[in-house]
Design an enzyme around this catalytic site. Structure first.
Site, PDB file in Angstrom:
ATOM      1  N   ASP A  90      -3.598  -5.230  -4.570  1.00  0.00           N
ATOM      2  CA  ASP A  90      -2.613  -4.375  -4.688  1.00  0.00           C
ATOM      3  C   ASP A  90      -1.533  -4.050  -4.640  1.00  0.00           C
ATOM      4  OD1 ASP A  90      -2.445  -2.196  -2.615  1.00  0.00           O
ATOM      5  OD2 ASP A  90      -2.604  -3.576  -0.732  1.00  0.00           O
ATOM      6  N   LYS A 108       2.597   6.209  -1.446  1.00  0.00           N
ATOM      7  CA  LYS A 108       4.104   5.959  -0.905  1.00  0.00           C
ATOM      8  C   LYS A 108       4.151   5.941  -2.713  1.00  0.00           C
ATOM      9  CE  LYS A 108       2.519   2.541   1.763  1.00  0.00           C
ATOM     10  NZ  LYS A 108       1.156   1.966   2.312  1.00  0.00           N
ATOM     11  N   TRP A 115      -0.199  -6.619   4.531  1.00  0.00           N
ATOM     12  CA  TRP A 115      -1.468  -5.902   3.989  1.00  0.00           C
ATOM     13  C   TRP A 115      -2.319  -6.733   3.848  1.00  0.00           C
ATOM     14  CZ3 TRP A 115      -1.973  -1.527   5.258  1.00  0.00           C
ATOM     15  CH2 TRP A 115      -1.258  -0.505   5.798  1.00  0.00           C
TER      16      TRP A 115
HETATM   17  C1  LIG Z   1       0.245   1.240   2.803  1.00  0.00           C
HETATM   18  C2  LIG Z   1      -0.768   0.589   1.789  1.00  0.00           C
HETATM   19  C3  LIG Z   1      -1.872   0.425   2.471  1.00  0.00           C
HETATM   20  C4  LIG Z   1      -2.284   0.610   3.382  1.00  0.00           C
HETATM   21  O1  LIG Z   1      -3.120   2.055   2.272  1.00  0.00           O
HETATM   22  P1  LIG Z   1      -3.898   3.490   2.957  1.00  0.00           P
HETATM   23  O2  LIG Z   1      -4.063   4.511   1.620  1.00  0.00           O
HETATM   24  O3  LIG Z   1      -3.082   3.650   4.430  1.00  0.00           O
HETATM   25  O4  LIG Z   1      -5.196   2.809   3.086  1.00  0.00           O
HETATM   26  C5  LIG Z   1      -1.880  -0.974   1.367  1.00  0.00           C
HETATM   27  N1  LIG Z   1      -1.624  -1.830   1.058  1.00  0.00           N
HETATM   28  C6  LIG Z   1       0.019  -1.817   1.100  1.00  0.00           C
HETATM   29  C7  LIG Z   1       0.628  -2.455  -0.236  1.00  0.00           C
HETATM   30  C8  LIG Z   1       0.406  -0.534   1.408  1.00  0.00           C
HETATM   31  O5  LIG Z   1       1.689  -0.451   1.262  1.00  0.00           O
END
Ligand SMILES: *Cc1c(COP(=O)(O)O)cnc(C)c1O
Length: 357
Positions: free
Chosen positions: A169, A193, A101
């Site tokens: 993030d 998530k 990521w």
């Molecule tokens: C799933 C995820 C993303 C991407 O998320 P989207 O909402 O699908 O763009 C980015 N960073 C991390 C750490 C993730 O687990």
């Protein structure tokens, strides 16, 4: 029957929340309409919107001077919006490469400006996060970007490096543990998530940062637009915000983030103990960086993994397949994942080893 759903995302939601949404789906509080059929500026939705923001502020103890925003485009859009808004001409942005990521975030920033990768353990096996001493920071960097939990590899930052403008993030571990928000310039997370259904991105940003944005950035891509309009400049995804609001109520009732952290540590601890208890299984993350959210491991004989996943599925233990890029087994056990599901998985692991070990 509800499955024990180990999906990495979109992921399991609290059953109580789903039932509540179901109960009021056709007729929200006697209005004869679904919440998703109503104006985003009407009294019913406004109450949800405000409550959701207030609950997030309360759960994370967010100080004055920060805004809670509901944006779209997922965490992946933030990878571009961050440098567009916050990386000025001639400045450098620091990024930690901790895995898949982080790499995507770095790629987007590199397309827009100067990037310094301050530590690179993105390809390390076993997977891990860099220690603070390893960081080769740029003095005067516009910001430092970190990925708090690498969802694919199962490595999690346990302590955050100090930085003037720290951006994280937190897509796969937000609201899983208490956090000192004052140490961050910005935190963001795709909702699917650990927060709610897909469709919104939660952004928590220090208001003063938004002023950095150059005039050339389009209205819908500016944090200031969302701050100034309480995320209601255009039509906010009302149903995902409603679901998130129900989840935040659920979290408050479960003892808030301290309560969650404890439950999450217990759940993850049991699973790691089962992995460590035998040579048949091997964890894939360095112990001190093991994620409490995404537990990743291998079977010594890799050829047995597809059978493990298939047989687990027959016992209602669903979606245990590791990410296609790394293989192996991954159990994503976010806040909403029930403790009984961990017990069921641990017994299955023992049975499987007895049969095939
Ligand atoms: C799933 C995820 C993303 C991407 O998320 P989207 O909402 O699908 O763009 C980015 N960073 C991390 C750490 C993730 O687990």
């Amino acid at each position: 029957m509800r499955a024990y759903n180990f999906s990495a995302g979109p992921a399991i939601l609290p059953e109580e929340v789903l039932k509540e949404a179901q109960a009021e789906l056709l007729d929200y509080q006697g209005t004869g309409m679904s919440i998703m059929e109503m104006s985003h500026r009407g009294k019913e939705y406004s109450a949800i919107h405000e409550e959701c923001i207030a609950n997030i502020k309360e759960l994370l103890n967010i100080p004055e001077g920060y805004s809670v925003l509901f944006m779209t485009g997922g965490a992946s859009s933030q990878f571009s919006l961050i440098p567009m808004n916050l990386l000025g001409e001639g400045q450098t942005a620091d990024y930690i490469n901790s895995g898949a990521w982080a790499i995507k975030a770095i790629k987007e920033a590199q397309a827009l400006g100067s990037v310094n990768v301050v530590a690179d353990c993105g390809k390390d096996i076993p997977t891990r996060m860099p220690a603070t001493e390893e960081l080769n920071l740029t003095s005067g960097a516009a910001y430092l970007h970190v990925t708090s939990n690498e969802t694919i590899s199962g490595a999690q930052l346990k302590e955050f490096p100090a930085h003037e403008t720290l951006i994280a993030d937190m897509s796969s571990d937000i609201l899983s543990r208490p956090l000192d928000v004052s140490k961050f310039g910005m935190i963001y997370a795709g909702a699917q998530k650990n927060l709610g259904p897909a469709g919104i991105t939660l952004v928590i940003i220090k208001d003063e940062l938004a002023a950095r944005c150059p005039a050339s950035v389009p209205t819908m891509m500016r944090y200031s637009t969302f701050i100034d309009n309480n995320s209601l400049y255009n039509t906010v995804p009302t149903f995902p915000v409603y679901m998130l609001c129900l989840v935040t109520r659920w979290l408050k009732a479960k003892g808030g983030l301290e309560g969650m952290q404890q439950l999450n540590a217990e759940k993850a601890g049991k699973l790691y103990a089962a992995i460590d208890g035998t040579d048949f299984y091997t964890g894939t993350a360095v112990e001190e960086y093991r994620s409490d959210m995404n537990i990743t491991w291998r079977i010594a004989n890799h050829d047995l993994e597809p059978l493990f996943i298939e047989e687990a599925g027959k016992q209602n233990l669903k979606t245990l397949k590791g990410h296609r890029s790394v293989g192996g087994i991954r159990a994503s056990i976010y806040n909403a994942f029930p403790a009984e599901g961990i017990d069921a998985l641990v017994s299955f692991m023992k049975e499987f080893e007895a049969k095939h070990g």
